[in-house]
Design a protein around this motif. Structure first.
Motif, PDB file in Angstrom:
ATOM      1  N   LYS A 116       0.728  -1.102  -0.174  1.00 32.28           N
ATOM      2  CA  LYS A 116      -0.363   0.000  -0.335  1.00 32.28           C
ATOM      3  C   LYS A 116       1.168   1.236   0.232  1.00 32.28           C
ATOM      4  O   LYS A 116       0.547   2.051  -0.724  1.00 32.28           O
ATOM      5  N   LEU A 117       1.730   1.351   0.358  1.00 35.76           N
ATOM      6  CA  LEU A 117       3.291   2.566   0.910  1.00 35.76           C
ATOM      7  C   LEU A 117       3.936   2.597  -0.482  1.00 35.76           C
ATOM      8  O   LEU A 117       3.841   3.279  -1.221  1.00 35.76           O
ATOM      9  N   ARG A 118       4.427   1.333  -1.090  1.00 33.99           N
ATOM     10  CA  ARG A 118       5.805   1.038  -1.899  1.00 33.99           C
ATOM     11  C   ARG A 118       4.694   1.437  -3.104  1.00 33.99           C
ATOM     12  O   ARG A 118       5.540   2.072  -4.093  1.00 33.99           O
ATOM     13  N   LEU A 119       3.125   0.965  -3.321  1.00 38.35           N
ATOM     14  CA  LEU A 119       3.307   1.337  -4.814  1.00 38.35           C
ATOM     15  C   LEU A 119       2.939   2.276  -4.988  1.00 38.35           C
ATOM     16  O   LEU A 119       3.478   3.326  -5.835  1.00 38.35           O
ATOM     17  N   PRO A 120       2.470   3.510  -5.049  1.00 35.67           N
ATOM     18  CA  PRO A 120       2.028   5.088  -4.730  1.00 35.67           C
ATOM     19  C   PRO A 120       4.532   5.434  -4.824  1.00 35.67           C
ATOM     20  O   PRO A 120       3.775   6.358  -6.187  1.00 35.67           O
ATOM     21  N   ILE A 121       4.992   5.122  -4.027  1.00 33.17           N
ATOM     22  CA  ILE A 121       5.949   5.339  -3.728  1.00 33.17           C
ATOM     23  C   ILE A 121       6.794   5.383  -5.630  1.00 33.17           C
ATOM     24  O   ILE A 121       7.054   6.186  -6.218  1.00 33.17           O
ATOM     25  N   LEU A 122       6.388   4.102  -5.873  1.00 33.95           N
ATOM     26  CA  LEU A 122       6.995   3.264  -7.225  1.00 33.95           C
ATOM     27  C   LEU A 122       6.470   4.225  -8.374  1.00 33.95           C
ATOM     28  O   LEU A 122       7.129   5.045  -9.309  1.00 33.95           O
ATOM     29  N   LEU A 123       5.422   4.683  -8.493  1.00 38.44           N
ATOM     30  CA  LEU A 123       4.432   4.909  -9.464  1.00 38.44           C
ATOM     31  C   LEU A 123       5.010   6.810  -9.487  1.00 38.44           C
ATOM     32  O   LEU A 123       4.386   7.553 -10.463  1.00 38.44           O
ATOM     33  N   LYS A 124       5.072   7.629  -8.043  1.00 41.16           N
ATOM     34  CA  LYS A 124       5.084   8.421  -8.102  1.00 41.16           C
ATOM     35  C   LYS A 124       6.818   9.126  -8.686  1.00 41.16           C
ATOM     36  O   LYS A 124       6.600   9.950  -9.552  1.00 41.16           O
ATOM     37  N   TYR A 125       7.432   8.146  -7.864  1.00 33.94           N
ATOM     38  CA  TYR A 125       9.265   8.490  -8.196  1.00 33.94           C
ATOM     39  C   TYR A 125      10.251   8.152  -9.359  1.00 33.94           C
ATOM     40  O   TYR A 125      11.049   8.328  -9.595  1.00 33.94           O
ATOM     41  N   VAL A 126       9.124   6.354  -9.548  1.00 32.08           N
ATOM     42  CA  VAL A 126       9.904   5.976 -10.933  1.00 32.08           C
ATOM     43  C   VAL A 126       8.549   6.047 -11.618  1.00 32.08           C
ATOM     44  O   VAL A 126       9.557   6.837 -13.282  1.00 32.08           O
TER      45      VAL A 126
END
Length: 195
Positions: free
Chosen positions: A140-150
């Motif tokens: 739940k926390l990893r996916l938004p980080i990846l979609l935003k920054y990667v």
């Protein structure tokens, strides 16, 4: 953390999508060629394993092939595609019933510059620490980080891809940032001690 997604630069035109919906295999091949690298990239960053990422990417395109007729243009095609990628990655992780961490040996692109070997080693260590900390986040926390920054998606695009509100995206990003800051505080301490 990464360069904005190239997906926007290589978007398929609406006519190709319509041709795919009619079952045109040439059009679907064009769609595959345009998006295969981005789909694999998201899957790899989520799974942290080449084999799992390849399996997930194949599943995405199988699902896409069978579900593209359901695409209604309510959202951007890429957002709809990201949602399929996200759901597939989460499903794959559930199937395997275990978390596979990022491979800390994988070098972050453009991280190593023409600095001394010691600086290069230090940068690789920092990159590996950041990747490992991201890998330890809950999905739940990893996916938004990846979609935003990667992938470089906006809050709106992330909300569409994850099927939640922009407020939820902001909250998860905030919690992810705080968790990463806590997990990576030793890096700040090392920099301060090294001065």
């Amino acid at each position: 953390m990464g360069q904005p997604s190239l997906m926007r630069e290589r978007e398929i035109d609406p006519q190709t999508i319509e041709a795919c919906k009619r079952g045109d295999r040439v059009a679907f091949q064009q769609l595959f060629e345009a998006y295969k690298d981005r789909v694999y990239s998201v899957a790899f960053h989520f799974c942290g394993d080449e084999s799992m990422a390849s399996d997930a990417a194949q599943q995405v395109f199988l699902k896409l092939f069978s579900a593209i007729a359901q695409f209604r243009h309510d959202a951007e095609f890429t957002t709809w595609l990201y949602r399929i990628v996200v759901n597939t990655c989460v499903d794959e992780q559930r199937k395997r019933r275990r978390f596979v961490p990022f491979n800390p040996e994988v070098e972050v692109k453009n991280m190593v510059t023409r600095s001394s070997q010691e600086e290069s080693y230090s940068r690789r260590e920092v990159a590996a620490s950041v990747k490992a900390a991201i890998a330890d986040l809950s999905p739940k926390l990893r996916l938004p980080i990846l979609l935003k920054y990667v992938e470089g998606l906006s809050y709106e695009e992330i909300a569409e891809a994850l099927g939640c509100s922009k407020g939820t995206v902001a909250s998860r990003l905030n919690r992810g940032h705080k968790t990463l800051a806590r997990k990576l505080s030793f890096l700040r301490d090392e920099v301060i001690a090294g001065k």
